[in-house]
Scaffold this active site. Structure first.
Site, PDB file in Angstrom:
ATOM      1  N   TYR A  59      44.087  37.928  26.031  1.00 35.00           N
ATOM      2  CA  TYR A  59      44.986  37.748  27.186  1.00 35.00           C
ATOM      3  C   TYR A  59      45.712  39.061  27.530  1.00 35.00           C
ATOM      4  O   TYR A  59      45.806  39.422  28.714  1.00 35.00           O
ATOM      5  CB  TYR A  59      46.009  36.644  26.900  1.00 35.00           C
ATOM      6  CG  TYR A  59      46.684  36.125  28.150  1.00 35.00           C
ATOM      7  CD1 TYR A  59      47.815  36.749  28.668  1.00 35.00           C
ATOM      8  CD2 TYR A  59      46.179  35.021  28.834  1.00 35.00           C
ATOM      9  CE1 TYR A  59      48.419  36.294  29.842  1.00 35.00           C
ATOM     10  CE2 TYR A  59      46.782  34.551  30.010  1.00 35.00           C
ATOM     11  CZ  TYR A  59      47.902  35.203  30.495  1.00 35.00           C
ATOM     12  OH  TYR A  59      48.488  34.756  31.666  1.00 35.00           O
ATOM     13  N   HIS A  78      56.191  39.800  29.773  1.00 30.75           N
ATOM     14  CA  HIS A  78      56.103  38.469  29.149  1.00 30.75           C
ATOM     15  C   HIS A  78      55.495  38.620  27.761  1.00 30.75           C
ATOM     16  O   HIS A  78      54.393  39.123  27.627  1.00 30.75           O
ATOM     17  CB  HIS A  78      55.235  37.535  30.004  1.00 30.75           C
ATOM     18  CG  HIS A  78      55.984  36.889  31.119  1.00 30.75           C
ATOM     19  ND1 HIS A  78      55.674  35.637  31.593  1.00 30.75           N
ATOM     20  CD2 HIS A  78      57.046  37.327  31.850  1.00 30.75           C
ATOM     21  CE1 HIS A  78      56.518  35.315  32.564  1.00 30.75           C
ATOM     22  NE2 HIS A  78      57.358  36.336  32.756  1.00 30.75           N
ATOM     23  N   PRO A 106      40.213  32.364  37.703  1.00 29.04           N
ATOM     24  CA  PRO A 106      41.502  33.035  37.467  1.00 29.04           C
ATOM     25  C   PRO A 106      42.262  32.532  36.244  1.00 29.04           C
ATOM     26  O   PRO A 106      43.306  33.060  35.911  1.00 29.04           O
ATOM     27  CB  PRO A 106      42.289  32.778  38.752  1.00 29.04           C
ATOM     28  CG  PRO A 106      41.608  31.651  39.422  1.00 29.04           C
ATOM     29  CD  PRO A 106      40.202  31.650  38.978  1.00 29.04           C
ATOM     30  N   LYS A 164      42.074  37.535  34.607  1.00 25.36           N
ATOM     31  CA  LYS A 164      41.221  38.687  34.291  1.00 25.36           C
ATOM     32  C   LYS A 164      40.617  39.362  35.522  1.00 25.36           C
ATOM     33  O   LYS A 164      39.995  40.416  35.400  1.00 25.36           O
ATOM     34  CB  LYS A 164      40.066  38.240  33.379  1.00 25.36           C
ATOM     35  CG  LYS A 164      40.521  37.847  31.988  1.00 25.36           C
ATOM     36  CD  LYS A 164      41.119  39.009  31.229  1.00 25.36           C
ATOM     37  CE  LYS A 164      42.071  38.555  30.132  1.00 25.36           C
ATOM     38  NZ  LYS A 164      43.229  39.422  29.989  1.00 25.36           N
ATOM     39  N   TYR A 193      50.450  26.910  31.099  1.00 28.90           N
ATOM     40  CA  TYR A 193      49.074  26.462  31.404  1.00 28.90           C
ATOM     41  C   TYR A 193      48.983  25.015  30.938  1.00 28.90           C
ATOM     42  O   TYR A 193      49.229  24.737  29.762  1.00 28.90           O
ATOM     43  CB  TYR A 193      48.065  27.310  30.647  1.00 28.90           C
ATOM     44  CG  TYR A 193      47.894  28.729  31.152  1.00 28.90           C
ATOM     45  CD1 TYR A 193      48.689  29.766  30.693  1.00 28.90           C
ATOM     46  CD2 TYR A 193      46.905  29.029  32.108  1.00 28.90           C
ATOM     47  CE1 TYR A 193      48.522  31.055  31.156  1.00 28.90           C
ATOM     48  CE2 TYR A 193      46.734  30.332  32.582  1.00 28.90           C
ATOM     49  CZ  TYR A 193      47.545  31.339  32.098  1.00 28.90           C
ATOM     50  OH  TYR A 193      47.378  32.621  32.562  1.00 28.90           O
TER      51      TYR A 193
HETATM   52  P1  FAS Z   1      39.327  42.807  46.707  1.00 28.03           P
HETATM   53  O1  FAS Z   1      38.489  41.681  47.228  1.00 28.03           O
HETATM   54  O2  FAS Z   1      40.756  42.565  46.368  1.00 28.03           O
HETATM   55  O3  FAS Z   1      39.330  44.013  47.769  1.00 28.03           O
HETATM   56  C1  FAS Z   1      38.148  44.362  48.445  1.00 28.03           C
HETATM   57  C2  FAS Z   1      38.559  45.021  49.756  1.00 28.03           C
HETATM   58  O4  FAS Z   1      37.365  45.469  50.422  1.00 28.03           O
HETATM   59  C3  FAS Z   1      39.254  44.057  50.706  1.00 28.03           C
HETATM   60  O5  FAS Z   1      40.456  44.620  51.159  1.00 28.03           O
HETATM   61  C4  FAS Z   1      38.247  43.845  51.835  1.00 28.03           C
HETATM   62  O6  FAS Z   1      38.873  43.683  53.096  1.00 28.03           O
HETATM   63  C5  FAS Z   1      37.456  45.143  51.794  1.00 28.03           C
HETATM   64  N1  FAS Z   1      36.086  45.033  52.305  1.00 28.03           N
HETATM   65  C6  FAS Z   1      35.211  44.026  52.132  1.00 28.03           C
HETATM   66  N2  FAS Z   1      34.037  44.309  52.744  1.00 28.03           N
HETATM   67  C7  FAS Z   1      34.184  45.551  53.306  1.00 28.03           C
HETATM   68  C8  FAS Z   1      33.338  46.390  54.065  1.00 28.03           C
HETATM   69  N3  FAS Z   1      32.103  46.023  54.364  1.00 28.03           N
HETATM   70  N4  FAS Z   1      33.817  47.584  54.486  1.00 28.03           N
HETATM   71  C9  FAS Z   1      35.085  47.968  54.170  1.00 28.03           C
HETATM   72  N5  FAS Z   1      35.947  47.216  53.451  1.00 28.03           N
HETATM   73  C10 FAS Z   1      35.483  46.016  53.028  1.00 28.03           C
HETATM   74  N6  FAS Z   1      42.737  37.418  39.876  1.00 28.03           N
HETATM   75  C11 FAS Z   1      43.658  37.170  38.937  1.00 28.03           C
HETATM   76  O7  FAS Z   1      43.690  37.900  37.933  1.00 28.03           O
HETATM   77  N7  FAS Z   1      44.553  36.119  39.082  1.00 28.03           N
HETATM   78  C12 FAS Z   1      44.552  35.308  40.201  1.00 28.03           C
HETATM   79  O8  FAS Z   1      45.345  34.382  40.307  1.00 28.03           O
HETATM   80  C13 FAS Z   1      43.608  35.544  41.219  1.00 28.03           C
HETATM   81  N8  FAS Z   1      43.576  34.766  42.354  1.00 28.03           N
HETATM   82  C14 FAS Z   1      42.613  35.012  43.317  1.00 28.03           C
HETATM   83  C15 FAS Z   1      42.530  34.236  44.500  1.00 28.03           C
HETATM   84  C16 FAS Z   1      41.536  34.497  45.463  1.00 28.03           C
HETATM   85  C17 FAS Z   1      41.452  33.651  46.709  1.00 28.03           C
HETATM   86  C18 FAS Z   1      40.607  35.532  45.252  1.00 28.03           C
HETATM   87  C19 FAS Z   1      39.502  35.794  46.266  1.00 28.03           C
HETATM   88  C20 FAS Z   1      40.684  36.306  44.095  1.00 28.03           C
HETATM   89  C21 FAS Z   1      41.694  36.062  43.120  1.00 28.03           C
HETATM   90  N9  FAS Z   1      41.801  36.829  41.961  1.00 28.03           N
HETATM   91  C22 FAS Z   1      42.715  36.612  41.000  1.00 28.03           C
HETATM   92  C23 FAS Z   1      40.932  37.907  41.741  1.00 28.03           C
HETATM   93  C24 FAS Z   1      41.470  39.076  42.523  1.00 28.03           C
HETATM   94  O9  FAS Z   1      42.753  39.381  42.075  1.00 28.03           O
HETATM   95  C25 FAS Z   1      40.480  40.184  42.376  1.00 28.03           C
HETATM   96  O10 FAS Z   1      40.048  40.340  41.034  1.00 28.03           O
HETATM   97  C26 FAS Z   1      40.996  41.488  42.899  1.00 28.03           C
HETATM   98  O11 FAS Z   1      41.401  41.292  44.225  1.00 28.03           O
HETATM   99  C27 FAS Z   1      39.865  42.510  42.768  1.00 28.03           C
HETATM  100  O12 FAS Z   1      40.213  43.602  43.521  1.00 28.03           O
HETATM  101  P2  FAS Z   1      39.080  44.413  44.332  1.00 28.03           P
HETATM  102  O13 FAS Z   1      37.925  44.636  43.432  1.00 28.03           O
HETATM  103  O14 FAS Z   1      39.802  45.545  44.943  1.00 28.03           O
HETATM  104  O15 FAS Z   1      38.545  43.395  45.454  1.00 28.03           O
HETATM  105  C1  PHB Z   2      49.442  34.032  39.131  1.00 30.76           C
HETATM  106  O1  PHB Z   2      50.649  34.199  38.882  1.00 30.76           O
HETATM  107  O2  PHB Z   2      48.983  34.057  40.296  1.00 30.76           O
HETATM  108  C2  PHB Z   2      48.481  33.774  37.991  1.00 30.76           C
HETATM  109  C3  PHB Z   2      48.931  33.939  36.687  1.00 30.76           C
HETATM  110  C4  PHB Z   2      48.052  33.700  35.632  1.00 30.76           C
HETATM  111  C5  PHB Z   2      46.762  33.284  35.908  1.00 30.76           C
HETATM  112  C6  PHB Z   2      46.319  33.118  37.226  1.00 30.76           C
HETATM  113  C7  PHB Z   2      47.188  33.359  38.276  1.00 30.76           C
HETATM  114  O3  PHB Z   2      45.916  33.030  34.871  1.00 30.76           O
END
Ligand code: FAS
Ligand code: PHB
Length: 409
Positions: free
Chosen positions: A404, A92, A312, A316, A220
């Site tokens: 971005y 994009h 989000p 980032k 957005y």
């Molecule tokens: P994660 O949370 O992805 O992974 C951590 C892992 O550790 C999980 O698999 C968990 O099961 C495991 N774990 C936890 N405790 C443990 C333990 N005690 N022992 C062993 N394993 C354990 N970011 C964006 O950029 N755009 C978005 O739209 C966006 N939407 C999101 C929506 C939600 C609901 C959430 C919670 C986050 C969102 N994020 C988004 C942020 C997300 O993408 C995170 O930044 C990303 O998952 C980070 O990755 P990890 O650091 O690997 O953490």
């Molecule tokens: C998504 O596609 O899930 C998405 C894209 C941009 C954002 C947040 C979420 O800033």
């Protein structure tokens, strides 16, 4: 809650173990941070074991990020897992920003020479799991009671239980990649750890639908009814979000109600084009800004959501996890290949310098695009003035575009 006797059991002096392993790096968490670090270390011949609390299918079932920064694309290439992303991802060159029925575009490529890649976090994680399994990587699922022991010594170890049996991994380093609700962050003593937090007074209700995206680029939207985001995963898989109350639950929103509300929040000419359909996923994410300092304690290093959270809005979350992994991976390479601790000693300061810039951008963009419950008429006029300045000023658009697409590592 465990009682004191049980807590004693789960301290760092557990009984004899059914299994004793040795590795160079124990990685707690099999999300994108942990898997990317494990795969990068593998490419350099550095051994790791990943401990994951859930199953692979559960991890892959979480619908999260959708936009990848250039730095993460380069890391995926370095890890040897970029082929499917290059083939199926969508570069994009810009994004659309709307306020009321006004809409303008910020051209990333014009201002920075870089694009972003639309490719879901689920697919990134799937590609990383496939690579680790193909390489015979050690990933242990369904672990419980993970305890990080002697992190502030030269001989850290991790204990955990799986299928009711206790096990121990002796290692050189521990990477805490276990997300916001993991155990790693709280292993750093309270008198060492400093936490910074901002809770936003709203959440994001997100849906996934097997429908063509309303636009080929993201929209957005700041509307009088609140924020909305139109995103996608592919030509027939759309991802939409609307700002919602923290008291809402997904079951409060029928698909019809969601689509009607989304239509009200995007420009009329876009709303006319919106193709609706049944949601195949519906969830609400609370929004917070959160940072833990330091991101290192002895031989424990925090990566990703274990150390920081962003709203989000700026896409980032996953991308800042990636820059942490970049710094830690290169620090560990330096240690094993050059017998130097320079990289691991500078890890926390380097990672935090970039984390705070991502926190700032995510806070700024969230402040610009959402309606706050206590927002005054003056506050709204300031939002409109900032949007019109962004619309009309190249320097403002360059600053947004540089953040971005991803600041340099
Ligand atoms: P994660 O949370 O992805 O992974 C951590 C892992 O550790 C999980 O698999 C968990 O099961 C495991 N774990 C936890 N405790 C443990 C333990 N005690 N022992 C062993 N394993 C354990 N970011 C964006 O950029 N755009 C978005 O739209 C966006 N939407 C999101 C929506 C939600 C609901 C959430 C919670 C986050 C969102 N994020 C988004 C942020 C997300 O993408 C995170 O930044 C990303 O998952 C980070 O990755 P990890 O650091 O690997 O953490
Ligand atoms: C998504 O596609 O899930 C998405 C894209 C941009 C954002 C947040 C979420 O800033």
């Amino acid at each position: 809650m465990r009682n004191d006797a049980q807590l004693a059991f789960y301290t760092c002096t557990p009984p004899c173990h059914s299994a004793l392993m040795k590795t160079q790096v124990t990685i707690i968490g099999g999300g994108p941070s942990g898997l990317l670090l494990s795969q990068l270390l593998h490419v350099r011949g550095i051994d790791s074991v990943v401990l994951e609390r859930k199953t692979k299918d559960y991890v892959l079932g979480r619908i999260r990020a959708g936009v990848l920064e250039r730095g993460l694309l380069d890391l995926m290439r370095e890890a040897g897992v970029a082929d499917r992303m290059e083939a199926e991802g969508y570069p994009h060159d810009g994004t659309l920003i709307s306020y009321g029925d006004e809409m303008f575009r910020v051209d990333f490529t014009k201002h920075t020479g870089h694009a972003v890649m639309v490719y879901g976090q689920t697919e990134v994680t799937r590609d990383l799991y496939a690579a680790r399994e193909a390489a015979g990587g050690a990933i242990i699922y369904n672990v419980e009671d993970v305890v990080i022991c002697d992190a502030d010594s030269d001989t850290p170890y991790v204990t955990y239980t799986v299928d009711g049996k206790t096990a121990r991994i002796n290692c050189d380093f521990v990477a805490g990649c276990d997300g916001f609700h993991g155990v790693s962050r709280n292993t750093i003593p309270d008198n060492v750890r400093r936490e910074y937090e901002k809770i936003y007074p709203f959440g994001w209700l997100g849906i996934l639908s097997e429908t063509p995206p309303v636009n080929h680029e993201l929209i957005y939207a700041n509307s009088e009814r609140g924020f909305a985001l139109c995103s996608m995963r592919n030509e027939n898989l759309s991802r939409y979000y609307i700002q919602c109350s923290l008291s809402d639950s997904p079951s409060d929103w029928t698909d019809t109600a969601f689509w009607e509300e989304l239509r009200r929040r995007i420009p009329a000419d876009q709303a006319k084009k919106l193709v609706t359909g049944p949601s195949i996923e519906k969830s609400i994410a609370p929004l917070r800004s959160f940072v833990t300092e330091p991101m290192r304690w002895g031989r424990l290093f925090l990566c990703g959501d274990a150390a920081h959270i962003v709203p989000p809005t700026g896409a980032k979350g996953l991308n800042t996890a990636a820059s942490d992994v970049h710094y830690l991976y290169n620090g560990l390479r330096d240690y094993y290949e050059n017998d130097s601790t320079a990289g691991i000693d500078s890890y926390s300061a380097k990672a935090l310098a970039r984390v705070w810039k991502a926190e700032r951008f995510s806070w700024w963009f969230s402040s610009l695009m959402h309606r706050y419950p206590d927002q005054s008429a003056f506050d709204h006029r300031i939002q409109v003035a900032e949007l019109e300045f962004l619309r009309s000023n190249d320097a403002a658009q360059q600053a947004m575009a540089e953040n971005y697409v991803g600041l340099p590592y």
